[in-house]
Design a protein around this motif. Structure first.
Motif, PDB file in Angstrom:
ATOM      1  N   SER A  43       0.826  -1.200   0.000  1.00 16.29           N
ATOM      2  CA  SER A  43       0.000   0.000   0.000  1.00 16.29           C
ATOM      3  C   SER A  43       0.866   1.257   0.000  1.00 16.29           C
ATOM      4  O   SER A  43       0.590   2.214  -0.723  1.00 16.29           O
ATOM      5  CB  SER A  43      -0.929  -0.008   1.214  1.00 16.29           C
ATOM      6  OG  SER A  43      -1.696   1.165   1.255  1.00 16.29           O
ATOM      7  N   CYS A  46       2.327   1.728  -3.459  1.00 17.11           N
ATOM      8  CA  CYS A  46       1.360   2.264  -4.427  1.00 17.11           C
ATOM      9  C   CYS A  46       1.291   3.786  -4.327  1.00 17.11           C
ATOM     10  O   CYS A  46       1.238   4.478  -5.348  1.00 17.11           O
ATOM     11  CB  CYS A  46      -0.028   1.650  -4.205  1.00 17.11           C
ATOM     12  SG  CYS A  46      -0.137  -0.093  -4.688  1.00 17.11           S
ATOM     13  N   TYR A  95      -1.302  -3.364  -6.680  1.00 18.41           N
ATOM     14  CA  TYR A  95      -2.652  -3.378  -6.127  1.00 18.41           C
ATOM     15  C   TYR A  95      -3.240  -4.795  -6.189  1.00 18.41           C
ATOM     16  O   TYR A  95      -3.869  -5.256  -5.245  1.00 18.41           O
ATOM     17  CB  TYR A  95      -3.548  -2.396  -6.884  1.00 18.41           C
ATOM     18  CG  TYR A  95      -4.925  -2.260  -6.297  1.00 18.41           C
ATOM     19  CD1 TYR A  95      -5.176  -1.373  -5.261  1.00 18.41           C
ATOM     20  CD2 TYR A  95      -5.985  -3.025  -6.776  1.00 18.41           C
ATOM     21  CE1 TYR A  95      -6.444  -1.247  -4.716  1.00 18.41           C
ATOM     22  CE2 TYR A  95      -7.258  -2.912  -6.239  1.00 18.41           C
ATOM     23  CZ  TYR A  95      -7.474  -2.020  -5.212  1.00 18.41           C
ATOM     24  OH  TYR A  95      -8.740  -1.907  -4.664  1.00 18.41           O
ATOM     25  N   GLN A  98      -1.729  -6.845  -3.514  1.00 18.88           N
ATOM     26  CA  GLN A  98      -2.264  -6.402  -2.232  1.00 18.88           C
ATOM     27  C   GLN A  98      -3.611  -7.086  -1.984  1.00 18.88           C
ATOM     28  O   GLN A  98      -3.877  -7.561  -0.877  1.00 18.88           O
ATOM     29  CB  GLN A  98      -2.425  -4.880  -2.252  1.00 18.88           C
ATOM     30  CG  GLN A  98      -2.938  -4.282  -0.973  1.00 18.88           C
ATOM     31  CD  GLN A  98      -3.129  -2.786  -1.092  1.00 18.88           C
ATOM     32  OE1 GLN A  98      -3.309  -2.248  -2.170  1.00 18.88           O
ATOM     33  NE2 GLN A  98      -3.089  -2.105   0.022  1.00 18.88           N
ATOM     34  N   SER A 133      -8.220  -4.639 -10.739  1.00 23.09           N
ATOM     35  CA  SER A 133      -7.013  -3.944 -10.274  1.00 23.09           C
ATOM     36  C   SER A 133      -6.587  -2.859 -11.263  1.00 23.09           C
ATOM     37  O   SER A 133      -6.137  -1.795 -10.865  1.00 23.09           O
ATOM     38  CB  SER A 133      -5.867  -4.939 -10.084  1.00 23.09           C
ATOM     39  OG  SER A 133      -6.182  -5.852  -9.075  1.00 23.09           O
ATOM     40  N   SER A 138      -8.286   4.052  -7.477  1.00 24.78           N
ATOM     41  CA  SER A 138      -6.956   4.552  -7.124  1.00 24.78           C
ATOM     42  C   SER A 138      -6.063   4.760  -8.347  1.00 24.78           C
ATOM     43  O   SER A 138      -4.995   5.347  -8.241  1.00 24.78           O
ATOM     44  CB  SER A 138      -6.274   3.611  -6.123  1.00 24.78           C
ATOM     45  OG  SER A 138      -5.886   2.414  -6.749  1.00 24.78           O
TER      46      SER A 138
END
Length: 162
Positions: A43, A46, A95, A98, A133, A138
């Motif tokens: 995280s 990213c 991502y 994650q 993803s 984001s």
């Protein structure tokens, strides 16, 4: 009044059973802790990808200004497009992994709950797919940067800007 208190106390004891870890639970908790740390690190990466992308585009714009003697050139739009695209790939890949680690954590938590006969958990399955993803909220920064790059390039090639 004491009988009511005894009934409430007895009911609470029945609802809350004592948790005694066994060896399998310990192994799962160790894995959950490691996965949690990995998820936090991913995280953070990213967020760093986004900061680096913007910084690199800024540095590239200054360098391109020097290389092109401040004349508007297609490279002003192609270079940011390529930088954004590259960071988008790195970011959505991170991502995705994650999400995979979160899914694994929830699997281990559910296994602990099942072994200990805990039925009232709110452990939801985590979906991890490459498509979701690639196109999640984001990633908006990259889409904006790539759209502006393509738009600028089209306007330059059509002669709208020079």
């Amino acid at each position: 009044m004491s009988e009511v208190g005894d009934l409430i106390s007895m009911n609470s004891e029945l609802e809350q059973q004592e948790y005694k870890r066994n060896a399998t639970d310990e192994i799962d908790w160790i894995e959950i802790t490691q996965l949690h740390e990995a998820t936090l690190k991913i995280s953070q990466n990213c967020f760093e990808f986004k900061k680096l992308c913007v910084a690199l585009i800024g540095v590239a714009a200054v360098a391109l200004g020097k290389l092109t003697s401040n004349n508007l050139d297609p490279s002003y739009f192609i270079v940011p497009l390529l930088i954004s695209f590259g960071f988008w790939i790195a970011d959505f890949t991170a991502y995705y992994f994650q999400r995979v680690t979160r899914r694994r954590m929830n699997t281990r938590l559910q296994a602990i709950a099942n072994r200990n006969e805990v039925t009232d958990t709110d452990i939801r399955p985590v979906e991890a797919s490459w498509i979701s993803s690639m196109f999640n909220l984001s990633m908006t920064l990259y889409f904006v940067l790539m759209t502006l790059s393509v738009l600028g390039l089209v306007l330059l090639l059509k002669g709208v800007i020079s």
